[in-house]
Structures are given as C-alpha cells and as structure tokens.
Design a protein around this motif. Structure first.
Motif, short mmCIF file in Angstrom:
data_model
loop_
_atom_site.label_atom_id
_atom_site.label_comp_id
_atom_site.label_asym_id
_atom_site.label_seq_id
_atom_site.Cartn_x
_atom_site.Cartn_y
_atom_site.Cartn_z
N SER A 1 0.99 -1.55 -0.05
CA SER A 1 -0.35 -0.06 0.41
C SER A 1 0.69 1.41 0.04
N GLU A 2 1.59 1.14 0.65
CA GLU A 2 3.00 2.41 0.38
C GLU A 2 3.06 2.99 -0.15
N PHE A 3 3.36 1.71 -1.79
CA PHE A 3 3.35 2.73 -2.97
C PHE A 3 2.42 2.78 -3.86
N ASN A 4 0.95 3.00 -3.29
CA ASN A 4 -0.20 3.33 -4.09
C ASN A 4 0.06 5.13 -4.96
N ALA B 1 9.01 3.87 -0.62
CA ALA B 1 8.09 3.08 -0.40
C ALA B 1 8.00 1.61 -0.87
N GLY B 2 9.36 1.09 -1.01
CA GLY B 2 10.21 -0.49 -1.33
C GLY B 2 8.87 -0.83 -2.81
N ASN C 1 0.06 -1.86 4.10
CA ASN C 1 2.23 -1.80 3.82
C ASN C 1 2.86 -2.91 4.27
N GLN C 2 4.56 -2.60 4.09
CA GLN C 2 5.42 -3.76 4.50
C GLN C 2 5.41 -4.28 5.80
N ALA C 3 5.18 -2.77 7.03
CA ALA C 3 5.52 -3.69 7.87
C ALA C 3 3.66 -4.60 8.74
#
Ligand code: SAH
Length: 372
Positions: A153-156, A209-210, A175-177
């Motif tokens: 979701s951090e990339f959205n 963002a990953g 998200n990644q975490a």
C-alpha cells in the motif's frame, strides 16, 4: 511525500514488462532455482501462471485452485495438450488439474506439493478466510516452499488513478510492516523461514516506498516425515475438479513404444541406405563384391566403430537386408529411450519385421530396386 514530486512520478510509473508478468517471471525463476515437481497455484484465476509453468521441464504435476469457477473455465482449454505433444511426447510426465474451491478449506487433493504459489490472492480474502488460510496452506498442505505476493500500500500514491485500493475486490492492502509481521508470525507458527522481496522497483529517490508488489518466500525448515504427510490428515474431498489433462509422455509405455519403433526404423533405414550405396558402388565386380562389408569408410566414424564389432555388421542376403538390433541399440536415442537391450526387444516385438532368430531388423529390397 512531497506532492509535486509525487505527481511527477504518478505520470511516469509504468512497469515494463507489466507487473503481472514480472510476478509470474519471479515464480518461474523460483521454479528454475528449486526445481519442484509438484506445483499448486492458489487463486489461479484465468490460469495464466499455470500456462507459463507448464513449460518448466521439472514440473510433473500442476494444480490450480480458484473460488470462481467461471474465471478458471474461460481459458482452461489452453492447458490441454496440443497435436505436437502427441507427435513428440515429452520424456517427463505432466498432469494439470483445476479445482473449484476455497483456500479456507482443506482438501486431500492439495497434499504432497513441493511449491504453492499465492499470487495476489490474500488481499481478496475476507477476514474469516484469511484467518484459516495459514492453517490450510502451511499447516495442512505444508509444501517445502510457499510464495505469497500482495500489493504494497505504500506504493499506491505513486500509481496513477489509485485512490484507495488497487482493485474493487480487495478486502485490504497492507503496508510493508503489516505484511511482514503477518508473514513472520505465520512462518514462526508453522516452522518456516521467510524472506522478503518484491517486483516493481520504486523510482529513484522513492526507495522507502518499497516494491509495488511485495513478496514473501517461505521455506519449510524441516522435512516432512512420511507419516505426517498422509495418515495424520484424514480429510474429505470438498473441491470440485473442473479440468484434468494428462499429457502424452514417454513414461507411458504406449507412447514409448511408438517412439522406439519410429527411432528403430529410422536408424535401420540410415544404415540400410549407407549399406546399399556401397553395395551399388561395388557393382558386379566379384572381387570387389567379395570384399563387401560395410567398412569404416562407408559409415560415419561412429557407425564404423560399431560395425567393427562382432555380430553388429549389417549384411545383404539375396533380396533381404539385415540390420542387427545390437547396432540399432547403440544409436544414442534408441539407447536412451529403451535403457536395456531386453526392453528394446520387448517394445518392438511383433511391430517391426525381424530376422527369424530375432536378432536383426529385416528389409526386403526386391521392390525397392524395381522402383529405382
Ligand atoms: N493469481 C492470479 C490472479 C489473482 S486475482 C494472477 O497471478 O494473475 C485473485 C484470485 O483469487 C481471483 O481469481 C479470485 O477468484 C480468487 N479467490 C478469491 N478468494 C478465493 C478463495 N477463498 N479461494 C480461492 N481463490 C480465491
């Protein structure tokens, strides 16, 4: 995130190759690394990953599972063998099966897999399904490797037009975490190790963002014992099989026999051809003809070596040409297909014309000469 910076990237982010292809390529690379024989794709949708994996020569069993029968059925015919598969059966066996059912339910047909792939599946699961998922996949199916991909979701914010979730059917996007803590807890619970990676590189300056798609590769820590595989897992079948294709394979005696017969005839024809050209070359000269034996110069070096050995010389007698089976067995392809001389004899018995003692393939050349 700086808004102008973000907008700038929103204009340009376009993955090449497209992200779904990168995800599938990731799985293919994993297959090439670990060489699993049995692979199951959960949430296989239109079977596009299965279609790619069927060309991986290590795979002998491929299974797909999806809760939506219609999406699987749309293109499942593309998983059927092609005419060329029958003309040239592969040395490996391959069975492809599609099941209709949910990853929240256990079915014995999902036991014994080496690799289980869940590509962009988990975010489609309702909460109760997601709760059962680890027990079904890691506890029950317990393959050596599980690969799970899901949106990050951090990339959205970097994706054009994505306001909340990337797809209307998504129940969540982590998200990644969040993904990593779920994956680590699942791995801990079922004795797997997990490593994180992804596909869809973030743009320079946005590394935090990953990856656009985050991926967890889970590897089971301990081998399964024979007992824990089957006997402890008495479950009733709940999935419905909607498709099954068994590819023609040389492991099947019927296809092996056909292949061996054509190779034997092919090899015998080559030897006969060489022999006959030499025969004609010597003509009617009795002195030269008496010397007639297929010597090294009339065959390739390889064949020359063979015919030098006892009982391996092809010969002409009247209108018949005899090509010893021992010579034919020495052809690499015949040898590889049959394994033993006894097997060769068994496979061609009654299918190829042999000399009366069964030691040579026999051709009658009477009519051939007339034709010439
Ligand atoms: N794996 C595919 C597509 C994933 S889309 C790819 O790589 O392209 C998610 C798929 O999961 C859909 O086809 C959906 O029908 C299926 N799905 C959703 N819930 C499921 C469940 N509980 N069990 C099995 N499949 C499910």
């Amino acid at each position: 995130m700086d808004k102008n910076f973000q907008e700038e990237f929103t204009q340009i982010i376009k993955f090449k190759p497209p992200l779904y292809k990168q995800r599938h390529q990731f799985v293919k690379d994993l297959v090439e690394k670990y060489k699993p024989k049995k692979v199951a794709d959960l949430g296989c949708a239109d079977c596009s990953l299965l279609r790619m994996l069927k060309f991986c020569s290590c795979i002998e069993v491929l299974a797909g599972l999806d809760i939506c029968e219609n999406v699987m059925k749309e293109k499942m015919h593309t998983l059927s063998p092609l005419p060329v598969d029958y003309l040239q059966p592969s040395e490996r066996s391959l069975t492809i099966t599609l099941h209709h059912g949910s990853v929240a339910h256990k079915d014995p047909c999902m036991l014994g897999f080496d690799l289980v792939t869940c590509i962009e599946l988990i975010e489609h699961l309702e909460e109760p399904e997601l709760k059962k998922f680890p027990e079904v996949v890691f506890g029950f199916m317990a393959p050596s490797i599980v690969v799970i991909s899901t949106p990050n979701s951090e990339f959205n914010p970097l994706l054009p037009g994505v306001m909340s979730y990337r797809h209307p059917d998504h129940k969540f996007e982590w998200n990644q975490a969040q993904f990593q803590s779920w994956a680590l807890e699942t791995a801990r619970c079922y004795d797997y190790s997990v490593e994180f990676t992804g596909v869809g590189q973030p743009p320079t300056g946005m590394e935090k963002a990953g990856f656009c798609t985050q991926i967890g590769v889970f590897v089971r820590k301990y081998p399964q014992t024979g007992e824990s595989v089957q006997s402890e897992k008495p479950t009733e079948a709940v999935y419905k099989t909607v498709f099954k294709a068994v590819y023609p394979s040389l492991k099947d005696e019927k296809y092996l026999q056909n292949a061996v017969i054509s190779e034997v005839i092919f090899a015998a024809q080559i030897i006969k051809h060489r022999l006959m050209s030499k025969h004609e070359e010597y003509g009617d000269d009795p002195e030269r003809k008496s010397k007639f034996q297929p010597s090294v110069d009339c065959f390739s070096d390889y064949l020359g070596k063979l015919v030098g050995e006892k009982n391996m010389e092809p010969f002409v007698s009247g209108n018949e040409v005899y090509i010893p089976l021992a010579t034919i067995f020495s052809f690499p392809k015949v040898n590889r297909l049959c394994g033993t001389f006894e097997k060769l004899c068994k496979l061609i018995a009654g299918k190829v014309t042999l000399s009366s003692d069964g030691s040579a393939v026999m051709f009658n050349i009477e009519h051939e000469n007339e034709d010439n």
